[in-house]
Design an enzyme around this catalytic site. Structure first.
Site, PDB file in Angstrom:
ATOM      1  N   LYS A 106      33.874  41.058  26.238  1.00 44.91           N
ATOM      2  CA  LYS A 106      33.895  42.273  27.048  1.00 44.91           C
ATOM      3  C   LYS A 106      35.256  42.929  26.905  1.00 44.91           C
ATOM      4  O   LYS A 106      36.279  42.237  26.827  1.00 44.91           O
ATOM      5  CB  LYS A 106      33.632  41.945  28.524  1.00 44.91           C
ATOM      6  CG  LYS A 106      33.790  43.144  29.457  1.00 44.91           C
ATOM      7  CD  LYS A 106      33.670  42.749  30.923  1.00 44.91           C
ATOM      8  CE  LYS A 106      33.993  43.939  31.825  1.00 44.91           C
ATOM      9  NZ  LYS A 106      33.925  43.609  33.260  1.00 44.91           N
ATOM     10  N   GLU A 159      38.612  48.084  45.239  1.00 44.88           N
ATOM     11  CA  GLU A 159      38.620  46.694  44.747  1.00 44.88           C
ATOM     12  C   GLU A 159      39.865  45.928  45.185  1.00 44.88           C
ATOM     13  O   GLU A 159      40.990  46.295  44.847  1.00 44.88           O
ATOM     14  CB  GLU A 159      38.521  46.685  43.221  1.00 44.88           C
ATOM     15  CG  GLU A 159      38.388  45.296  42.636  1.00 44.88           C
ATOM     16  CD  GLU A 159      38.005  45.305  41.165  1.00 44.88           C
ATOM     17  OE1 GLU A 159      37.830  44.209  40.592  1.00 44.88           O
ATOM     18  OE2 GLU A 159      37.875  46.403  40.577  1.00 44.88           O
ATOM     19  N   GLU A 203      28.015  41.024  32.906  1.00 44.90           N
ATOM     20  CA  GLU A 203      29.382  41.548  32.941  1.00 44.90           C
ATOM     21  C   GLU A 203      30.102  41.063  34.198  1.00 44.90           C
ATOM     22  O   GLU A 203      31.279  40.687  34.160  1.00 44.90           O
ATOM     23  CB  GLU A 203      29.331  43.074  32.905  1.00 44.90           C
ATOM     24  CG  GLU A 203      30.686  43.749  32.938  1.00 44.90           C
ATOM     25  CD  GLU A 203      30.561  45.262  33.047  1.00 44.90           C
ATOM     26  OE1 GLU A 203      31.530  45.882  33.512  1.00 44.90           O
ATOM     27  OE2 GLU A 203      29.503  45.810  32.696  1.00 44.90           O
ATOM     28  N   GLU A 343      29.423  57.195  33.277  1.00 39.13           N
ATOM     29  CA  GLU A 343      30.035  56.356  34.312  1.00 39.13           C
ATOM     30  C   GLU A 343      31.486  56.747  34.555  1.00 39.13           C
ATOM     31  O   GLU A 343      31.939  56.819  35.706  1.00 39.13           O
ATOM     32  CB  GLU A 343      29.943  54.887  33.914  1.00 39.13           C
ATOM     33  CG  GLU A 343      30.530  53.947  34.959  1.00 39.13           C
ATOM     34  CD  GLU A 343      30.372  52.479  34.591  1.00 39.13           C
ATOM     35  OE1 GLU A 343      31.310  51.706  34.842  1.00 39.13           O
ATOM     36  OE2 GLU A 343      29.310  52.117  34.066  1.00 39.13           O
TER      37      GLU A 343
END
Length: 370
Positions: A106, A159, A203, A343
């Protein structure tokens, strides 16, 4: 300043600047400073914007700014890279990941927009606008001059990298995202689709596993849920996992714990070094985007503190005439370049709309989902 729903912290004055995150952690460990505030860059080897404040004020409740009046007109001046160039970057990364058997799994690729104001924009006014747009959201404002940048970093990150209270540590990584919709039925369907997405769940597992592996040696107990939760911001759906544990040592600070986990696969990729090197070769220096912003007391003073991942943010120049905002997405072998571009546009909307810039109003950015 770091604002959460139940408290906010303000660092005042400057006893000294600290050149790197490692230097800051060492200064707290040896007792030469009692607290640190500021920003850690994406690449921790680079210069940090960390200071030892003269005072560190912890206030109950969120920061409540006055409403902003007379905001300047702001426009998108440039995109770096262009939309098509970002598509190509993502497509190239997908090809690299597909061919990387047992290697790179990733990588998180980002793009930015340069914004120009007709009259000076104050960093605190952007913070106020972000708070008004999402009164439940987190917020940060920090001076980047200790890193030699004549700017402030302002953001509304959803986050939590790490939070430490006593010996209790927690984190809430986000990975796997979908744009919100103004149509309630469509919006609910997007949330359900994200929760069931094999690609996004895979992911997300990379991120949770990496953070758990980093925290496990520091903890005598670590709680990691088996499945993520659905979380929302005004612009996005996210998969998030609340991780918590009890630290083995009383002497660790929140900065020590943050450096143990940063950068996570949520903003870098996996394996970390290979993903970081791919990002730096592709994008160049990210500066403080996808770094961390927060505060920490020294271990001798309890070590409490909190660090937010520096996303949904903009770097506002000291003269207030320019700002740069970023957005990125996690790329895996089955990512779709067009979907990844949409996105990033949805994520940019957090800052753009707070500044009165409608992404869909500009034909070069007409990718916002309905």
């Amino acid at each position: 300043m770091l604002c959460r729903n139940n408290y906010h912290v303000v660092g005042n004055g400057r006893i000294r600047s600290l050149g790197t995150a490692a230097e800051a952690a060492q200064a707290m460990a040896d007792g030469s400073v009692r607290a640190v505030v500021g920003a850690i860059p994406f690449d921790v080897r680079e210069r940090a914007a960390l200071t030892a404040p003269e005072t560190l004020e912890v206030h109950d409740g969120p920061w409540r700014p006055a409403p902003v009046t007379g905001a300047p007109r702001i426009r998108i001046d440039a995109m770096e890279p262009s939309l098509e160039a970002h598509r190509r970057r993502v497509a190239d990364a997908v090809a690299t990941l597909a061919a990387s058997a047992g290697g790179l799994q990733k990588v998180v690729l980002a793009r930015s927009v340069l914004l120009r104001a007709e009259e000076p924009l104050a960093a605190w006014d952007l913070a106020s606008a972000l708070r008004s747009a999402d009164p439940r959201g987190s917020l940060f404002v920090t001076d980047l001059s200790p890193a030699g940048r004549a700017a402030a970093l302002v953001g509304a990150s959803p986050e939590v990298l790490v939070r430490k209270v006593g010996t209790r540590v927690s984190a809430q990584p986000l990975a796997g995202s979908a744009p919100r919709s103004t149509d309630a039925a469509v919006d609910r369907a997007r949330g359900r689709a994200l929760a069931a997405s094999a690609k996004d769940l895979a992911e997300h597992r990379y991120v949770v596993a990496a953070i758990a592996d980093a925290l496990a040696p520091l903890c005598h107990r670590l709680d990691v849920p088996d499945r993520p939760e659905l979380m929302t911001t005004p612009a996005m759906w996210h998969l998030g996992t609340p991780i918590s544990g009890e630290l083995r040592s009383h002497d660790l600070s929140a900065l020590d714990v943050a450096l143990a986990v940063h950068p996570t696969p949520a903003i870098c990729g996996t394996p970390t070094v290979r993903a970081r090197d791919h990002i730096l070769a592709t994008e160049g220096d990210r500066g403080f985007y996808s770094g961390a912003v927060g505060w920490a007391r020294s271990g001798r003073d309890g070590g409490d503190g909190e660090w937010m991942v520096a996303i949904r943010c903009a770097e506002v120049s000291d003269d207030g005439l320019t700002a740069r905002a970023w957005a990125g997405g996690g790329i895996v072998a089955d990512s779709d370049p067009d979907a990844e571009l949409v996105e990033t546009q949805a994520k940019l909307a957090t800052v753009l709309r707070a500044l009165g810039v409608d992404p869909a109003a500009d034909p070069t950015t007409d990718l916002s989902p309905t």
